[in-house]
Design a protein around this motif. Structure first.
Motif, mmCIF file in Angstrom:
data_model
loop_
_atom_site.group_PDB
_atom_site.id
_atom_site.type_symbol
_atom_site.label_atom_id
_atom_site.label_comp_id
_atom_site.label_asym_id
_atom_site.label_seq_id
_atom_site.Cartn_x
_atom_site.Cartn_y
_atom_site.Cartn_z
ATOM 1 N N TYR A 4 56.468 39.912 39.417
ATOM 2 C CA TYR A 4 55.218 39.354 39.940
ATOM 3 C C TYR A 4 54.299 40.473 40.430
ATOM 4 O O TYR A 4 53.090 40.429 40.223
ATOM 5 C CB TYR A 4 55.533 38.363 41.058
ATOM 6 N N PHE A 5 54.886 41.474 41.068
ATOM 7 C CA PHE A 5 54.126 42.644 41.492
ATOM 8 C C PHE A 5 53.408 43.282 40.304
ATOM 9 O O PHE A 5 52.222 43.598 40.386
ATOM 10 C CB PHE A 5 55.072 43.664 42.147
ATOM 11 N N GLY A 6 54.114 43.465 39.186
ATOM 12 C CA GLY A 6 53.506 44.059 37.997
ATOM 13 C C GLY A 6 52.343 43.241 37.478
ATOM 14 O O GLY A 6 51.333 43.783 37.022
ATOM 15 N N GLU A 7 52.463 41.928 37.582
ATOM 16 C CA GLU A 7 51.402 41.031 37.124
ATOM 17 C C GLU A 7 50.196 41.056 38.059
ATOM 18 O O GLU A 7 49.052 41.047 37.617
ATOM 19 C CB GLU A 7 51.956 39.602 37.020
ATOM 20 N N VAL A 8 50.435 41.113 39.352
ATOM 21 C CA VAL A 8 49.366 41.007 40.353
ATOM 22 C C VAL A 8 48.753 42.365 40.706
ATOM 23 O O VAL A 8 47.541 42.482 40.844
ATOM 24 C CB VAL A 8 49.914 40.309 41.627
ATOM 25 N N LEU A 10 49.218 45.532 39.067
ATOM 26 C CA LEU A 10 48.956 46.535 38.033
ATOM 27 C C LEU A 10 47.987 46.039 36.969
ATOM 28 O O LEU A 10 47.800 46.677 35.940
ATOM 29 C CB LEU A 10 50.273 46.993 37.390
ATOM 30 N N LYS A 11 47.362 44.889 37.235
ATOM 31 C CA LYS A 11 46.347 44.318 36.346
ATOM 32 C C LYS A 11 45.202 43.811 37.209
ATOM 33 O O LYS A 11 45.337 43.710 38.418
ATOM 34 C CB LYS A 11 46.924 43.148 35.529
ATOM 35 N N ALA A 12 44.085 43.481 36.574
ATOM 36 C CA ALA A 12 42.956 42.920 37.311
ATOM 37 C C ALA A 12 42.419 41.716 36.553
ATOM 38 O O ALA A 12 42.379 41.704 35.321
ATOM 39 C CB ALA A 12 41.853 43.953 37.494
ATOM 40 N N GLU A 13 42.018 40.698 37.293
ATOM 41 C CA GLU A 13 41.492 39.478 36.683
ATOM 42 C C GLU A 13 40.191 39.751 35.932
ATOM 43 O O GLU A 13 39.957 39.192 34.869
ATOM 44 C CB GLU A 13 41.272 38.437 37.787
ATOM 45 N N PHE A 14 39.357 40.604 36.491
ATOM 46 C CA PHE A 14 38.076 40.935 35.874
ATOM 47 C C PHE A 14 37.967 42.442 35.725
ATOM 48 O O PHE A 14 38.398 43.189 36.604
ATOM 49 C CB PHE A 14 36.902 40.428 36.733
ATOM 50 N N ASP A 15 37.387 42.901 34.615
ATOM 51 C CA ASP A 15 37.098 44.323 34.411
ATOM 52 C C ASP A 15 38.315 45.193 34.707
ATOM 53 O O ASP A 15 38.301 46.041 35.595
ATOM 54 C CB ASP A 15 35.912 44.746 35.287
ATOM 55 N N ASP A 16 39.381 44.986 33.960
ATOM 56 C CA ASP A 16 40.636 45.699 34.199
ATOM 57 C C ASP A 16 40.545 47.142 33.726
ATOM 58 O O ASP A 16 40.991 47.492 32.649
ATOM 59 C CB ASP A 16 41.789 44.969 33.503
ATOM 60 N N THR A 17 39.972 48.002 34.577
ATOM 61 C CA THR A 17 39.898 49.419 34.268
ATOM 62 C C THR A 17 40.956 50.203 35.036
ATOM 63 O O THR A 17 40.944 51.428 35.027
ATOM 64 C CB THR A 17 38.502 49.988 34.606
ATOM 65 N N LEU A 137 44.653 42.725 42.436
ATOM 66 C CA LEU A 137 43.451 42.109 41.867
ATOM 67 C C LEU A 137 43.669 41.014 40.833
ATOM 68 O O LEU A 137 42.704 40.433 40.367
ATOM 69 C CB LEU A 137 42.576 43.202 41.232
ATOM 70 N N ASN A 138 44.885 40.744 40.462
ATOM 71 C CA ASN A 138 45.076 39.759 39.394
ATOM 72 C C ASN A 138 45.619 38.442 39.932
ATOM 73 O O ASN A 138 46.305 38.400 40.950
ATOM 74 C CB ASN A 138 46.026 40.304 38.328
ATOM 75 N N SER A 155 46.025 26.717 49.223
ATOM 76 C CA SER A 155 47.102 27.259 50.057
ATOM 77 C C SER A 155 46.506 27.928 51.280
ATOM 78 O O SER A 155 45.564 28.707 51.168
ATOM 79 C CB SER A 155 47.923 28.277 49.266
ATOM 80 N N GLN A 156 47.085 27.635 52.433
ATOM 81 C CA GLN A 156 46.556 28.150 53.695
ATOM 82 C C GLN A 156 47.364 29.327 54.244
ATOM 83 O O GLN A 156 46.991 29.917 55.255
ATOM 84 C CB GLN A 156 46.498 27.035 54.738
ATOM 85 N N ASP A 157 48.456 29.641 53.583
ATOM 86 C CA ASP A 157 49.314 30.744 54.016
ATOM 87 C C ASP A 157 49.867 31.460 52.794
ATOM 88 O O ASP A 157 49.978 30.867 51.714
ATOM 89 C CB ASP A 157 50.488 30.225 54.855
ATOM 90 N N LEU A 158 50.245 32.701 52.981
ATOM 91 C CA LEU A 158 50.893 33.445 51.913
ATOM 92 C C LEU A 158 52.335 32.989 51.796
ATOM 93 O O LEU A 158 52.993 32.688 52.805
ATOM 94 C CB LEU A 158 50.845 34.948 52.196
ATOM 95 N N MET A 159 52.833 32.926 50.573
ATOM 96 C CA MET A 159 54.231 32.594 50.310
ATOM 97 C C MET A 159 55.095 33.838 50.500
ATOM 98 O O MET A 159 54.587 34.960 50.429
ATOM 99 C CB MET A 159 54.400 32.137 48.859
ATOM 100 N N PRO A 160 56.405 33.672 50.664
ATOM 101 C CA PRO A 160 57.286 34.835 50.732
ATOM 102 C C PRO A 160 57.123 35.781 49.527
ATOM 103 O O PRO A 160 57.156 37.004 49.702
ATOM 104 C CB PRO A 160 58.682 34.223 50.789
ATOM 105 N N ILE A 161 56.884 35.240 48.330
ATOM 106 C CA ILE A 161 56.703 36.101 47.152
ATOM 107 C C ILE A 161 55.414 36.914 47.282
ATOM 108 O O ILE A 161 55.355 38.071 46.841
ATOM 109 C CB ILE A 161 56.730 35.278 45.829
ATOM 110 N N ASP A 162 54.376 36.358 47.896
ATOM 111 C CA ASP A 162 53.135 37.103 48.130
ATOM 112 C C ASP A 162 53.396 38.280 49.070
ATOM 113 O O ASP A 162 52.934 39.401 48.832
ATOM 114 C CB ASP A 162 52.058 36.202 48.732
ATOM 115 N N TRP A 163 54.131 38.014 50.148
ATOM 116 C CA TRP A 163 54.461 39.082 51.093
ATOM 117 C C TRP A 163 55.322 40.146 50.425
ATOM 118 O O TRP A 163 55.164 41.346 50.700
ATOM 119 C CB TRP A 163 55.142 38.514 52.331
#
Length: 193
Positions: A4-8, A10-17, A137-138, A155-163
């Motif tokens: 999930y870290f690699g997805e979130v 190491l990539k960007a939703e917009f203008d992935d430079t 950024l992704n 969602s009003q809080d970060l999930m454990p996976i977000d942390w």
């Protein structure tokens, strides 16, 4: 969490430079709020700042009256393009980060539209955009309640996976400029040595 870290991170939703490279703050983050924030907007922002500071491995994050390096603007939707560079039309929240030659984040700017959402929706967007300004950024489809969820949520809080993703991005053995493979091997060595 590493996938999930690699997805979130190491990539960007917009203008992935970012080219699959870790970008993170290495200096104190000074958040300057502009525009028309509600009391609850500021409470949500202060809460996430306190939670990020509690991790301990991030640079200190504080809210300042002026001279910020992370400008967080509450704006009308029609004015979003003036509030944040690189804005993609139609987004109710948007963030842009800027880095130096070492790929360290030197500044960021974000904007939240104040005239198209109720407070619960704004609370979610504040959390999502603010945290994305830390180099995450992704969005992805993996976890339904994650603040990085691509589909619309409130969602009003970060999930454990977000942390876990945030902790990994700011793990002391890592630094800005590393690619996914380098991060993987450094973490393997750190965790299993």
């Amino acid at each position: 969490a590493f996938l999930y870290f690699g997805e979130v991170a190491l990539k960007a939703e917009f203008d992935d430079t970012g080219e699959g490279i870790l970008h993170r703050w290495e200096q104190p983050v000074k958040v300057e709020v502009k525009g028309n924030a509600t009391v609850e907007d500021l409470e949500v922002l202060d809460r996430i700042i306190a939670e990020l500071n509690a991790i301990g491995s991030l640079p200190p994050v504080s809210r300042v009256e002026e001279g910020g390096n992370y400008i967080f603007t509450f704006s009308l939707l029609d004015d979003m393009a003036e509030a944040v560079s690189g804005y993609v039309d139609g987004n109710w929240g948007f963030v842009s980060i800027y880095w130096d030659r070492l790929r360290e984040i030197t500044s960021a700017e974000a904007a939240i539209a104040i005239d198209v959402m109720n407070q619960e929706e704004r609370n979610h967007i504040i959390l999502e955009e603010f945290v994305q300004g830390f180099g995450l950024l992704n969005d992805a489809y993996d976890y339904e309640e994650s603040i990085f969820q691509q589909e619309w949520t409130v969602s009003q809080d970060l999930m454990p996976i977000d942390w876990a993703v945030i902790r990994l991005a700011y793990h002391p053995v890592l630094s800005s400029g590393l690619d996914g493979e380098a991060i993987y091997w450094l973490m393997i060595e750190e965790l299993f040595n």
